[in-house]
Design an enzyme around this catalytic site. Structure first.
Site, short mmCIF file in Angstrom:
data_model
loop_
_atom_site.label_atom_id
_atom_site.label_comp_id
_atom_site.label_asym_id
_atom_site.label_seq_id
_atom_site.Cartn_x
_atom_site.Cartn_y
_atom_site.Cartn_z
N LYS A 149 51.47 33.47 59.82
CA LYS A 149 51.54 34.72 59.06
C LYS A 149 52.05 35.81 59.97
CE LYS A 149 50.20 36.07 54.87
NZ LYS A 149 50.14 35.33 53.61
N VAL A 203 52.74 36.39 38.03
CA VAL A 203 52.09 35.09 37.81
C VAL A 203 51.23 35.14 36.54
CG1 VAL A 203 50.54 33.35 38.74
CG2 VAL A 203 52.02 34.62 40.29
P1 NAI Z 1 51.99 41.19 40.72
O1 NAI Z 1 51.90 42.40 41.57
O2 NAI Z 1 53.25 40.87 40.00
O3 NAI Z 1 50.84 41.21 39.61
C1 NAI Z 1 49.55 41.70 39.82
C2 NAI Z 1 49.17 42.46 38.55
O4 NAI Z 1 47.77 42.76 38.61
C3 NAI Z 1 49.90 43.80 38.42
O5 NAI Z 1 50.50 43.87 37.14
C4 NAI Z 1 48.80 44.84 38.61
O6 NAI Z 1 49.02 45.99 37.83
C5 NAI Z 1 47.58 44.08 38.12
N1 NAI Z 1 46.30 44.53 38.63
C6 NAI Z 1 46.00 45.05 39.84
N2 NAI Z 1 44.69 45.29 39.93
C7 NAI Z 1 44.14 44.92 38.76
C8 NAI Z 1 42.81 44.91 38.25
N3 NAI Z 1 41.79 45.34 38.97
N4 NAI Z 1 42.62 44.46 36.98
C9 NAI Z 1 43.66 44.02 36.25
N5 NAI Z 1 44.93 44.01 36.68
C10 NAI Z 1 45.16 44.44 37.92
O7 NAI Z 1 51.55 39.97 41.67
P2 NAI Z 1 51.78 38.42 41.42
O8 NAI Z 1 52.97 37.98 42.19
O9 NAI Z 1 51.67 38.10 39.98
O10 NAI Z 1 50.52 37.80 42.20
C11 NAI Z 1 49.21 37.86 41.64
C12 NAI Z 1 48.21 37.29 42.63
O11 NAI Z 1 48.52 35.93 42.92
C13 NAI Z 1 48.19 38.00 43.99
O12 NAI Z 1 46.86 38.00 44.45
C14 NAI Z 1 49.04 37.12 44.88
O13 NAI Z 1 48.68 37.22 46.24
C15 NAI Z 1 48.69 35.75 44.33
N6 NAI Z 1 49.73 34.76 44.55
C16 NAI Z 1 50.99 34.96 44.03
C17 NAI Z 1 51.98 34.01 44.22
C18 NAI Z 1 53.32 34.17 43.58
O14 NAI Z 1 54.04 33.17 43.50
N7 NAI Z 1 53.71 35.35 43.14
C19 NAI Z 1 51.72 32.79 45.02
C20 NAI Z 1 50.37 32.65 45.47
C21 NAI Z 1 49.42 33.62 45.26
#
Ligand code: NAI
Length: 372
Positions: A80, A185
């Protein structure tokens, strides 16, 4: 604890500090383990209180990547990088990207960079100007693009294993699932679930996004602050980490937890508390491995293919079954069983640390695309 004691306590192979006075880029790269292959992990741009906090973070995150890759069956280790960056969302210029690229390059392929919080594909493309040891670059140069669809596909398959273990039926049809966070996701996962007849509710802090996804998929919305107490069969954390602490467990109204967010449990105690209450927890680093599986396809024979990445991510269902089986057999919580699965693979298949220049198909593929 001294920094060297932290490195020793975590069993890390290497901790590197980098700084470029001209552009101000500074940060740390941690290589936790290369016993299964070169370490892979994202670059996080974050505002840290001080350098010590950044070091603690990079050591913790790199160790988690070792476990994730080991359980996913990849020939990769855990690494990392963190960059001290005041506003994680303010973009970097080329000088900063190149400085990070040079730091990555000096590790000679022991660390393969990827996107993490705050990072963008443009950062990866800038780093690629200095080193071949970076993933997630422009698909035109052989990058794998947005991993979210593959991550969502992997989480869906983890849910099949959860449904089988908890409800004696692998099918998600009719299963009530609350998706916390309808981002890249979460929205993709919600769509896959709706297509299979699950009863989906979303919770999303961005109200415009919540309304858009809800209208598109015809799903219900709950206010984000009520997500943990919403009655459902499966809670799917797909927003941020640290959602479940031991003190929340009594209030939960779900039978299982399975989502994409990293570090969903605040600590080990939360995992034990879930197990005691009979809430089945699908360990996050097993469920969300689709993201790194997707990256590993950048050096697969024939180049990156979304179809092949999706096919491998579907294997998360079997991996999760294995974790649950080990948990039952050895009386462990699933979180501990997943860690034990990683430990066993490293003990059985781990070799000596990766030395820069060691021949491998992966090395050849990454070098070939850099030189074109
Ligand atoms: P993203 O930023 O596109 O989506 C996260 C969403 O959660 C945003 O729409 C945000 O407004 C919302 N959010 C934030 N706090 C919140 C809360 N308290 N309650 C409800 N909604 C809330 O991120 P993404 O890429 O979808 O990733 C989501 C999670 O999955 C992260 O924790 C990331 O580290 C993990 N992850 C993502 C991967 C990927 O391929 N994108 C791979 C492995 C893990």
């Amino acid at each position: 604890m001294e920094l060297t004691e932290l490195v020793a306590a975590g069993g890390h192979e290497q901790l590197v500090a980098f700084a470029d006075e001209r552009c101000g880029a500074r940060g740390f790269i941690a290589v936790h383990s290369t016993a299964l292959g070169p370490s892979l992990g994202g670059i996080r741009f974050w505002r840290y209180r001080d350098e010590r906090e950044a070091v603690v973070d990079v050591l913790r995150l790199s160790a988690a990547m070792t476990r994730k890759a080991a359980v996913a069956g990849l020939s990769q280790g855990g690494g990392k990088a963190v960059v001290l960056w005041d506003d994680p969302h303010s973009p970097r210029d080329e000088a900063v990207r190149r400085a990070i690229g040079r730091a990555v390059h000096l590790l000679g392929g022991r660390y393969l960079a990827a996107e993490d919080v705050g990072a963008t594909q443009a950062d990866m493309d800038g780093i690629f100007l200095e080193t071949p040891w970076v993933t997630g670059i422009d698909p035109a140069n052989g990058g794998s693009g947005d991993p979210s669809p593959v991550t969502a596909w992997g989480v869906l398959h983890a849910m099949f294993a959860v449904c089988e273990a908890r409800f004696d039926d692998r099918d998600v049809e009719g299963v009530r699932i609350v998706v916390q966070g309808a981002g890249k996701v979460g929205a993709a996962l919600a769509r896959l679930l709706v297509e299979r007849g699950a009863l989906v509710t979303i919770a999303e802090t961005d109200s415009d996004r919540a309304a858009r996804v809800a209208a598109e998929l015809e799903v219900d919305v709950v206010p984000p602050q009520h997500v943990l107490e919403t009655e459902c069969d499966i809670l799917a954390p797909c927003a941020l980490g640290g959602v479940i602490a031991a003190e929340h467990v009594g209030a939960l109204k779900c039978d299982a937890i399975c989502g994409a967010a990293n570090n969903q449990l605040v600590d080990d105690v939360a995992g034990e508390a879930l197990a005691e209450r009979g809430i089945l927890y699908a360990p996050d680093f097993v469920a969300n491995a689709g993201g790194i599986i997707n990256i590993a396809h950048e050096w697969a024979p024939g180049g990156y293919s979304l179809e092949r990445a999706l096919a491998q991510a579907a294997g998360i269902e079997d991996t999760m079954r294995g974790v649950f089986a080990l948990a039952s057999a050895d009386g462990l919580s699933p979180a501990r069983a997943a860690e034990e699965t990683a430990r066993r693979r490293l003990a059985a298949e781990g070799g000596a640390p990766y030395v820069p220049g060691e021949a491998s198909a992966m090395r050849d593929a990454l070098l070939a695309r850099w030189r074109v």
